[in-house]
Write a protein that holds these residues in place. Sequence first.
Motif, PDB file in Angstrom:
ATOM      1  N   ASP A 110      20.349  33.690 -37.862  1.00 21.06           N
ATOM      2  CA  ASP A 110      19.793  34.497 -36.766  1.00 21.06           C
ATOM      3  C   ASP A 110      20.892  34.792 -35.759  1.00 21.06           C
ATOM      4  O   ASP A 110      21.803  33.974 -35.555  1.00 21.06           O
ATOM      5  CB  ASP A 110      18.649  33.756 -36.063  1.00 21.06           C
ATOM      6  N   MET A 112      21.128  36.198 -31.689  1.00 23.46           N
ATOM      7  CA  MET A 112      20.326  36.431 -30.489  1.00 23.46           C
ATOM      8  C   MET A 112      21.226  36.652 -29.281  1.00 23.46           C
ATOM      9  O   MET A 112      22.345  36.133 -29.243  1.00 23.46           O
ATOM     10  CB  MET A 112      19.415  35.223 -30.220  1.00 23.46           C
ATOM     11  N   VAL A 114      21.000  36.916 -24.796  1.00 30.92           N
ATOM     12  CA  VAL A 114      20.198  36.748 -23.590  1.00 30.92           C
ATOM     13  C   VAL A 114      21.121  36.955 -22.393  1.00 30.92           C
ATOM     14  O   VAL A 114      22.281  36.557 -22.427  1.00 30.92           O
ATOM     15  CB  VAL A 114      19.539  35.349 -23.551  1.00 30.92           C
ATOM     16  N   THR A 122      18.391  29.319 -19.039  1.00 29.19           N
ATOM     17  CA  THR A 122      17.481  29.583 -20.159  1.00 29.19           C
ATOM     18  C   THR A 122      17.797  28.634 -21.296  1.00 29.19           C
ATOM     19  O   THR A 122      18.829  27.958 -21.299  1.00 29.19           O
ATOM     20  CB  THR A 122      17.599  31.042 -20.632  1.00 29.19           C
ATOM     21  N   GLU A 123      16.885  28.588 -22.271  1.00 27.67           N
ATOM     22  CA  GLU A 123      17.062  27.760 -23.458  1.00 27.67           C
ATOM     23  C   GLU A 123      16.726  28.576 -24.705  1.00 27.67           C
ATOM     24  O   GLU A 123      15.876  29.464 -24.666  1.00 27.67           O
ATOM     25  CB  GLU A 123      16.141  26.538 -23.428  1.00 27.67           C
ATOM     26  N   ILE A 124      17.396  28.280 -25.806  1.00 30.35           N
ATOM     27  CA  ILE A 124      17.006  28.745 -27.132  1.00 30.35           C
ATOM     28  C   ILE A 124      16.983  27.506 -28.016  1.00 30.35           C
ATOM     29  O   ILE A 124      17.968  26.779 -28.094  1.00 30.35           O
ATOM     30  CB  ILE A 124      17.979  29.806 -27.696  1.00 30.35           C
ATOM     31  N   LYS A 125      15.852  27.257 -28.665  1.00 31.63           N
ATOM     32  CA  LYS A 125      15.683  26.054 -29.468  1.00 31.63           C
ATOM     33  C   LYS A 125      15.340  26.424 -30.911  1.00 31.63           C
ATOM     34  O   LYS A 125      14.738  27.463 -31.178  1.00 31.63           O
ATOM     35  CB  LYS A 125      14.558  25.185 -28.897  1.00 31.63           C
ATOM     36  N   TRP A 138      28.452  30.471 -30.116  1.00 26.05           N
ATOM     37  CA  TRP A 138      27.973  31.324 -29.034  1.00 26.05           C
ATOM     38  C   TRP A 138      29.128  31.666 -28.091  1.00 26.05           C
ATOM     39  O   TRP A 138      30.076  30.904 -27.962  1.00 26.05           O
ATOM     40  CB  TRP A 138      26.814  30.679 -28.266  1.00 26.05           C
ATOM     41  N   VAL A 210      12.707  29.750 -34.627  1.00 30.38           N
ATOM     42  CA  VAL A 210      13.439  29.874 -33.373  1.00 30.38           C
ATOM     43  C   VAL A 210      12.435  29.938 -32.227  1.00 30.38           C
ATOM     44  O   VAL A 210      11.449  30.669 -32.296  1.00 30.38           O
ATOM     45  CB  VAL A 210      14.324  31.140 -33.365  1.00 30.38           C
ATOM     46  N   LYS A 211      12.666  29.155 -31.178  1.00 26.80           N
ATOM     47  CA  LYS A 211      11.813  29.157 -30.002  1.00 26.80           C
ATOM     48  C   LYS A 211      12.644  29.596 -28.811  1.00 26.80           C
ATOM     49  O   LYS A 211      13.685  29.004 -28.541  1.00 26.80           O
ATOM     50  CB  LYS A 211      11.207  27.771 -29.735  1.00 26.80           C
ATOM     51  N   ARG A 212      12.189  30.636 -28.100  1.00 30.23           N
ATOM     52  CA  ARG A 212      12.940  31.152 -26.962  1.00 30.23           C
ATOM     53  C   ARG A 212      12.115  30.988 -25.692  1.00 30.23           C
ATOM     54  O   ARG A 212      10.903  31.035 -25.743  1.00 30.23           O
ATOM     55  CB  ARG A 212      13.292  32.623 -27.165  1.00 30.23           C
TER      56      ARG A 212
END
Length: 212
Positions: A110, A112, A114, A122-125, A138, A210-212
């Motif tokens: 993936d 992404m 932001v 912020t978080e991306i999990k 990243w 993926v959890k955003r």
Amino acid sequence: MFNTPLPTVNELPSAHQLVRSTVIALLAAVGLLVTVVMPSEYAIDPTGVGRVLGLTQMGEMKITLAQEALADAAPQPVQEAPAPQIAAATLAAQPAPSPAVQPSPALKTDEMTVTLKPGEATEIKLEMLKDKTVSYEWTASGGPVNHDTHGEPYNGEKGYFHSYSKAKQVKGDKGEFTALFDGTHGWFWRNRTSNDVTISLKTTGDYLSVKR
């Protein structure tokens, strides 16, 4: 001396009235606990009223800020940030795998992005199972950010997390980690600059979603 007359028996509240008043006070206290205190302090909102009133979001932000404060307060000499870099360098020095050991087609990839305004976080999990591995890279465009790569177990103690790597005022990071438990694992960033910062993240590995 005071000559105030003592109340008569009829003027005193009855046992039934005292019990009723106590029950009403207890119900009111429980209602405030469930709808106000738990959402705003612990982000626990069993009724949904806290999210409608914006209290659950307040609780989530308090937890996020507490996690960042814990990460910032941890002794820097023992931070785990160098570990992913060493792992990445070791992998780069090894020869390419033979076709017989190519990555499984089940692995996900993936990409992404932001954008964080000044002061935003912020978080991306990734939802991952224990012993599953993910590689990542990243970069931050527009300025450096503070970051913490960490994991939180399902049904774990409130506020508990394991940090895989962290650093302050950096423009990127790459490496890999293996989940130590079933749960959510990923990245937290905060923009401490006065400019908008855009973060681009690429992940490849054995994760569920993926959890955003």
